[in-house]
Design a protein around this motif. Structure first.
Motif, short mmCIF file in Angstrom:
data_model
loop_
_atom_site.label_atom_id
_atom_site.label_comp_id
_atom_site.label_asym_id
_atom_site.label_seq_id
_atom_site.Cartn_x
_atom_site.Cartn_y
_atom_site.Cartn_z
N GLY A 302 37.07 30.88 3.26
CA GLY A 302 37.81 31.88 4.00
C GLY A 302 38.15 33.10 3.17
O GLY A 302 37.64 33.31 2.07
N LYS A 303 39.06 33.90 3.70
CA LYS A 303 39.45 35.17 3.09
C LYS A 303 40.28 34.92 1.84
O LYS A 303 41.15 34.07 1.82
CB LYS A 303 40.23 36.00 4.11
CG LYS A 303 40.52 37.42 3.65
CD LYS A 303 41.18 38.21 4.77
CE LYS A 303 41.47 39.63 4.33
NZ LYS A 303 40.24 40.37 3.98
N LYS A 304 40.02 35.70 0.81
CA LYS A 304 40.77 35.58 -0.44
C LYS A 304 41.59 36.84 -0.68
O LYS A 304 41.45 37.84 0.01
CB LYS A 304 39.81 35.33 -1.61
CG LYS A 304 39.05 34.00 -1.53
CD LYS A 304 38.23 33.77 -2.76
CE LYS A 304 37.51 32.44 -2.69
NZ LYS A 304 36.70 32.15 -3.90
N GLY A 305 42.42 36.78 -1.68
CA GLY A 305 43.25 37.92 -2.03
C GLY A 305 44.43 38.13 -1.09
O GLY A 305 44.98 39.23 -1.03
N LEU A 306 44.84 37.09 -0.37
CA LEU A 306 45.96 37.22 0.57
C LEU A 306 47.29 37.07 -0.17
O LEU A 306 47.44 36.21 -1.06
CB LEU A 306 45.86 36.17 1.67
CG LEU A 306 44.67 36.29 2.62
CD1 LEU A 306 44.69 35.14 3.63
CD2 LEU A 306 44.71 37.63 3.35
N ARG A 307 48.24 37.88 0.22
CA ARG A 307 49.62 37.75 -0.26
C ARG A 307 50.51 37.50 0.94
O ARG A 307 50.47 38.25 1.92
CB ARG A 307 50.07 39.00 -1.02
CG ARG A 307 49.39 39.15 -2.38
CD ARG A 307 49.96 40.33 -3.15
NE ARG A 307 51.38 40.17 -3.43
CZ ARG A 307 51.87 39.46 -4.44
NH1 ARG A 307 51.04 38.82 -5.27
NH2 ARG A 307 53.17 39.38 -4.65
N ALA A 308 51.30 36.44 0.87
CA ALA A 308 52.16 36.05 2.00
C ALA A 308 53.61 36.11 1.57
O ALA A 308 53.94 36.23 0.39
CB ALA A 308 51.80 34.64 2.46
N VAL A 309 54.49 36.01 2.56
CA VAL A 309 55.93 36.01 2.31
C VAL A 309 56.45 34.60 2.61
O VAL A 309 56.28 34.09 3.72
CB VAL A 309 56.65 37.05 3.19
CG1 VAL A 309 58.17 36.96 2.97
CG2 VAL A 309 56.15 38.44 2.87
N GLY A 310 57.09 34.00 1.63
CA GLY A 310 57.62 32.65 1.81
C GLY A 310 58.12 32.12 0.49
O GLY A 310 58.27 32.86 -0.49
N THR A 311 58.35 30.82 0.43
CA THR A 311 58.75 30.16 -0.80
C THR A 311 57.55 29.39 -1.33
O THR A 311 57.09 28.45 -0.66
CB THR A 311 59.92 29.19 -0.55
OG1 THR A 311 60.98 29.91 0.08
CG2 THR A 311 60.42 28.59 -1.84
N PRO A 312 57.01 29.77 -2.48
CA PRO A 312 55.78 29.11 -2.97
C PRO A 312 55.90 27.59 -3.03
O PRO A 312 54.97 26.88 -2.66
CB PRO A 312 55.59 29.73 -4.36
CG PRO A 312 56.27 31.06 -4.28
CD PRO A 312 57.44 30.87 -3.37
N GLY A 313 57.05 27.10 -3.52
CA GLY A 313 57.21 25.65 -3.60
C GLY A 313 57.16 24.99 -2.24
O GLY A 313 56.57 23.92 -2.07
N ALA A 314 57.78 25.62 -1.25
CA ALA A 314 57.79 25.06 0.10
C ALA A 314 56.39 25.10 0.70
O ALA A 314 55.95 24.15 1.36
CB ALA A 314 58.78 25.81 0.99
#
Length: 417
Positions: A302-314
């Motif tokens: 799939g698509k790479k280079g995505l930045r998301a908003v959230g808690t990495p650990g979760a």
């Protein structure tokens, strides 16, 4: 308390009866005595008028004629001028008497007497009536006091039982009201406390269940890394595996902190912008040994280079739950696929297994709903973790299974694509 209420009520009633009863006895006694005195005086005047009338008319005055004019049980003595002896009618009473004397224009003197015992009997009858009324009042007061005491004591006993139930760990509210504002207020407070205790106990049980389930996955991964260290003699491999193990310990600490935070407030997420590729890569590396041990593969597309908003650990914990779910219930290759839809980044986890049974469907995210000997907590907790960061976890397809984690994309990343 019941006895105290009854005794206090009776004490008040007895004081009231004593005060008013004594006053009434005094008043009635004087009234009866005055009435008897007035009756005797009236009778003396009546006899005097009869005697004067007969003397003026030239008629004779005899005891027989006058005996019909006097009240029974009374004594009268009539002194007529010119007669040697006075006329006596009735039997003269002994002891105390009530007497009245009258003198007429003809010189006639009349004395009427009545025994004080007659008045005493009348006073006795009046006192008996007053005493009977007082006894009836006392009986009525006892009945009312017992009823009132029961009306107050029974709710207090019930409230004490409710408090005892709360103290023994039974937080069910009873929702009972008693028609007494003060007691109803206490019942409201106890019911509210019961509901709060029930929520706290539910949260504690949920935390214990979530912790036991969510810690199992990172502990298993950590255990596999430590096993890798024990079976290798290469220093570089040991260093690499130890570094990965330390990273897993940090994630394990994050999981614990996350569970504690969610137990207090499920919406208290600490979302930040992060590199989604790093989390996906880290999960693939962690689960590759487990997949290899099960003769299965784990891949990413799939698509790479995505930045998301959230808690990495979760997010890592959600993906770990989905991968573990695929290993336990699925088959074939486990695939992690990333894509973009609108302003959201999506991570899909799929495998080649039989999928989610038709009778489960969307209920697979409910607690206690599980298949094939699982606890039924993993997907439910994973959905809670996703929603705490403003994302969502969905089952896109049942057969073959496709689970999708939707996360908000970082604004800058979205504008640059």
């Amino acid at each position: 308390m019941r006895r105290r209420l009854i005794n206090s009520t009776l004490a008040v009633v007895l004081v009231v009866i004593a005060v008013f009863g004594v006053s009434l006895v005094i008043v009635e006694t004087r009234t009866i005595e005055n009435s008897a005195q007035e009756s005797v005086e009236s009778e003396a005047l009546r006899l005097l008028s009869i005697v004067d009338g007969r003397l003026i008319g030239g008629e004779s005055v005899t005891p027989k004629v006058l005996s019909e004019q006097i009240t029974t049980d009374r004594y009268a003595r009539i002194t007529i001028p010119g007669q040697s002896a006075p006329l006596e009618i009735g039997k003269r009473p002994s002891g105390g008497v009530i007497a009245a004397e009258e003198t007429g224009a003809q010189g006639v003197k009349i004395r009427v007497e009545e025994s004080h015992g007659t008045v005493g009997r009348e006073i006795g009858r009046t006192l008996l009536i007053i005493l009977s009324v007082a006894l009836l009042a006392i009986v009525a007061a006892v009945i009312l006091a017992v009823r009132q005491a029961h009306r107050l004591v029974a709710p207090l006993t019930d409230l004490a039982e409710t408090a005892e139930r709360l103290g023994s760990g039974d937080p069910r509210p009873r929702h009972r009201r008693y028609g007494v504002p003060e007691l109803d207020r206490v019942a409201d407070v106890l019911d509210a406390s019961a509901e709060r205790i029930a929520r706290m106990l539910t949260a504690e049980r949920r935390l214990a269940a979530d912790a036991s389930h969510q810690l199992r996955t990172p502990l298993t991964a950590l255990s596999m890394r430590l096993e890798e260290i024990t079976v290798t003699d290469e220093p570089e491999m040991v260093k690499e595996e130890a570094t990965i193990a330390l990273a897993q310990v940090e994630r394990l600490t994050d999981v614990v902190q996350r569970l504690l935070t969610n137990s207090r407030d499920p919406r208290s997420g600490s979302a930040v912008a992060f590199d989604l590729d790093e989390v996906v890569k880290q999960q693939i590396e962690e689960w590759r040994p487990a997949c290899r041990g099960d003769n299965r593969a784990i891949v990413r597309s799939g698509k790479k280079g995505l930045r998301a908003v959230g808690t990495p650990g979760a997010v890592a914990q959600v993906l770990a739950t989905l991968i573990e779910n695929s290993l336990m219930h699925g088959g074939g290759t486990v695939a992690l696929r990333t894509r973009v839809t609108g302003n959201q980044a999506v991570v899909e986890v799929l495998d080649e297994g039989p999928g989610v049974p038709a009778d489960l469907g969307a209920r697979v995210f409910e607690r206690t709903v599980s298949g094939r000997n699982s606890t039924g907590l993993g997907l439910a907790v994973a959905r809670d973790l996703a929603e705490a960061d403003g994302g969502r976890l969905e089952l896109l397809q049942q057969q073959p299974p496709i689970f999708a984690l939707f996360l908000s994309r970082e604004a800058e990343s979205h504008s640059g694509t």
